[in-house]
Design a protein around this motif. Structure first.
Motif, PDB file in Angstrom:
ATOM      1  N   VAL A   1      35.443 -23.829 -19.438  1.00 41.38           N
ATOM      2  CA  VAL A   1      36.723 -23.433 -19.790  1.00 41.38           C
ATOM      3  C   VAL A   1      37.411 -24.541 -20.561  1.00 41.38           C
ATOM      4  CG1 VAL A   1      38.765 -22.718 -18.945  1.00 41.38           C
ATOM      5  CG2 VAL A   1      36.778 -21.985 -17.859  1.00 41.38           C
ATOM      6  N   GLY A   2      37.827 -24.423 -21.890  1.00 38.20           N
ATOM      7  CA  GLY A   2      38.514 -25.267 -22.736  1.00 38.20           C
ATOM      8  C   GLY A   2      39.781 -25.927 -21.988  1.00 38.20           C
ATOM      9  N   VAL A   3      40.733 -24.900 -21.871  1.00 35.61           N
ATOM     10  CA  VAL A   3      42.033 -25.356 -21.182  1.00 35.61           C
ATOM     11  C   VAL A   3      42.282 -24.040 -20.131  1.00 35.61           C
ATOM     12  CG1 VAL A   3      44.317 -25.742 -21.575  1.00 35.61           C
ATOM     13  CG2 VAL A   3      42.733 -26.491 -23.267  1.00 35.61           C
ATOM     14  N   GLY A   4      42.423 -24.245 -18.937  1.00 34.75           N
ATOM     15  CA  GLY A   4      42.740 -23.103 -18.223  1.00 34.75           C
ATOM     16  C   GLY A   4      42.227 -23.294 -16.712  1.00 34.75           C
ATOM     17  N   HIS A   5      42.072 -22.160 -15.949  1.00 35.80           N
ATOM     18  CA  HIS A   5      41.857 -22.178 -14.767  1.00 35.80           C
ATOM     19  C   HIS A   5      40.293 -21.323 -14.492  1.00 35.80           C
ATOM     20  CE1 HIS A   5      43.251 -20.886 -10.368  1.00 35.80           C
ATOM     21  NE2 HIS A   5      42.332 -21.775 -10.341  1.00 35.80           N
ATOM     22  N   ALA A   6      39.547 -21.880 -13.832  1.00 33.23           N
ATOM     23  CA  ALA A   6      38.210 -21.066 -13.362  1.00 33.23           C
ATOM     24  C   ALA A   6      38.127 -21.082 -11.912  1.00 33.23           C
ATOM     25  CB  ALA A   6      36.865 -21.917 -13.902  1.00 33.23           C
ATOM     26  N   VAL A   7      37.648 -19.905 -11.561  1.00 30.63           N
ATOM     27  CA  VAL A   7      37.515 -19.487 -10.086  1.00 30.63           C
ATOM     28  C   VAL A   7      35.927 -18.993 -10.006  1.00 30.63           C
ATOM     29  CG1 VAL A   7      38.149 -18.349  -7.949  1.00 30.63           C
ATOM     30  CG2 VAL A   7      40.000 -19.131  -9.630  1.00 30.63           C
ATOM     31  N   VAL A   8      35.306 -19.708  -9.177  1.00 25.10           N
ATOM     32  CA  VAL A   8      33.929 -18.934  -8.983  1.00 25.10           C
ATOM     33  C   VAL A   8      33.954 -18.565  -7.602  1.00 25.10           C
ATOM     34  CG1 VAL A   8      31.423 -19.597  -9.051  1.00 25.10           C
ATOM     35  CG2 VAL A   8      32.952 -20.384 -10.617  1.00 25.10           C
ATOM     36  N   ARG A   9      33.859 -17.451  -7.104  1.00 24.21           N
ATOM     37  CA  ARG A   9      33.229 -17.177  -5.592  1.00 24.21           C
ATOM     38  C   ARG A   9      31.992 -16.778  -5.437  1.00 24.21           C
ATOM     39  NH1 ARG A   9      37.851 -15.662  -3.268  1.00 24.21           N
ATOM     40  NH2 ARG A   9      39.721 -15.282  -4.324  1.00 24.21           N
ATOM     41  N   VAL A  10      31.432 -17.394  -4.385  1.00 26.10           N
ATOM     42  CA  VAL A  10      29.944 -17.613  -4.093  1.00 26.10           C
ATOM     43  C   VAL A  10      29.640 -16.937  -2.675  1.00 26.10           C
ATOM     44  CG1 VAL A  10      29.739 -19.826  -5.217  1.00 26.10           C
ATOM     45  CG2 VAL A  10      30.144 -19.811  -2.833  1.00 26.10           C
TER      46      VAL A  10
END
Lengths: 60, 356
Positions: free
Chosen positions: B266-275
């Motif tokens: 992600v360049g600018v922002g928010h990443a959520v990874v649910r495992v």
């Protein structure tokens, strides 16, 4: 008659060229620039220009 | 600004740095520095305030200058004698360390942009005509304010333009242009030219430096993206977003024995990874500026980077995540754990990278 160089423009030119070289090396993958190195470099560049402006005073 | 004020000189005719007894808000340090360097003292005041929230450095610097730089009228801030100055400085420095130590430091990064905007505002105001004498024509004041606003708008537009151009891959060309601009300034210094050329050169180089330092790459578009693969074969090798919110929900996937690898960029922002609940998560995380939380490991600030190897003893299926965020936040959570932006978790809520 020799004219003295404008120190503000000289310092700004050297600082911006130096920063440009760093950025070119980063973009071409030669070095990996991080904030830990970039922030001091940026602040030093701006600081050098402000100091040169303060010490030089208005151009006559 | 007090352009007419002269810094006192010693017997050898050398300018002396002294605190100002006339242009002062606390101890006259900024007033004295402004007079010495021939610039507006408000620039030093803004710098002191900004640095005060960066670990208290501004406070310490101010106290040191207050203690060791003499006033132009000969008075001392802590009573008579240098010893009194030194003792006063040490006591105030200890107080500053207590007040401005962690956790107050987290306020620092947020206030630096505020100080930058204020500084740019002051510079623009001065560029548009500087301080106004009493009784100035309101029409002139409005005209100067309009000019300052337009210059600011143009600079902001140029800054954003260069930022985007660099972030979409034009960084090499821009870096070459910055070098050329610097060389042009050096030549101009010898043949004579306008000093305002420094401003566009800085507008060119500063956003590029931010993009390079944070390693921002906005290829991949903008907006909100949600991915919910149902099987291993549907997991992409890479999930990429330029700007915005990216969610990769892997809860429905039954991971095979061995290691499954994916990447999030992600360049600018928010990443959520649910495992998945039973996955043993290993990760290689890089965040230019921001926050990263991978299950039980968290870190924030600038140049955030860590590798989470996972437990070798665990027989659980492994998920390896390569994450690269320019500016923003990464959160890797297990199952239905709430994410940071939707309710802060306590340490006891967070599960380890590998299930027991």
């Amino acid at each position: 008659m020799n004219r003295a160089p404008d120190r503000l423009l000289l310092v700004a030119g050297l600082a911006i060229s130096g920063l440009g070289v760093l950025l070119l090396l980063d973009r071409t993958g030669v070095i990996d620039l991080h904030f830990g190195y970039a922030l001091p470099a940026i602040l030093a560049c701006v600081g050098a220009i402000l100091l040169a402006a303060g010490l030089e005073g208005p151009r006559r | 600004m007090n352009e007419n004020a002269q810094s006192p000189k010693d017997d050898g005719g050398v300018r002396k740095l002294t605190r100002s007894s006339t242009d002062k808000m606390i101890g006259g340090v900024a007033g004295g520095l402004g007079r010495y360097f021939g610039v507006d003292p408000i620039l030093f005041r803004i710098a002191f305030v900004a640095l005060a929230f960066a670990g208290g450095v501004g406070i310490l610097a101010y106290i040191a200058l207050l203690a060791f730089v003499p006033a132009d009228d000969g008075t001392s801030p802590f009573g008579a004698g240098r010893n009194a100055n030194v003792i006063g400085a040490i006591l105030l420095a200890l107080l500053a360390l207590v007040v401005f130590g962690p956790p107050a430091f987290f306020l620092g990064p947020a206030l630096v942009p505020v100080a930058l905007v204020l500084g740019i505002g002051v510079l623009l105001w001065r560029a548009a005509g500087g301080s106004l004498p009493a009784g100035s024509d309101p029409g002139k004041i409005a005209a100067r304010a309009t000019i300052a606003f337009l210059i600011g708008l143009a600079a902001l537009g140029a800054f954003a333009g260069v930022f985007l151009l660099a972030a979409i891959g034009g960084g090499t060309v821009l870096a070459i242009l910055a070098i050329v601009a610097g060389m042009a300034l050096i030549i101009t210094a010898f043949i004579g030219g306008a000093r305002w050329l420094v401003i566009p050169a800085l507008v060119l180089v500063l956003p590029l430096a931010i993009v390079a330092a944070a390693d921002i790459d906005v290829k991949g578009g903008a907006g909100e993206r949600h991915y919910r693969p149902g099987t291993v074969s549907e997991i992409r090798p890479e999930y990429r977003l330029g700007m915005g919110e990216l969610e990769v929900d892997l809860r429905a996937v039954t991971l095979p024995v061995g290691t499954t690898t994916t990447a999030v960029k992600v360049g600018v922002g928010h990443a959520v990874v649910r495992v998945p609940d039973d996955a043993c998560v290993t990760s290689d995380v890089q965040v230019g500026v921001g926050h990263a939380q991978v299950l039980d490991r968290t870190s924030d600030g600038v140049d955030v980077a860590f590798v989470q190897p996972g437990s070798l003893a665990s027989a659980a299926p492994r998920l390896h995540l390569d994450a690269d965020i320019g500016i923003g936040a990464l959160e890797v959570v297990r199952g239905d754990d709430p994410v940071f932006s939707r309710g802060y978790r306590t340490t006891s809520d967070i599960l380890p990278a590998c299930p027991a």
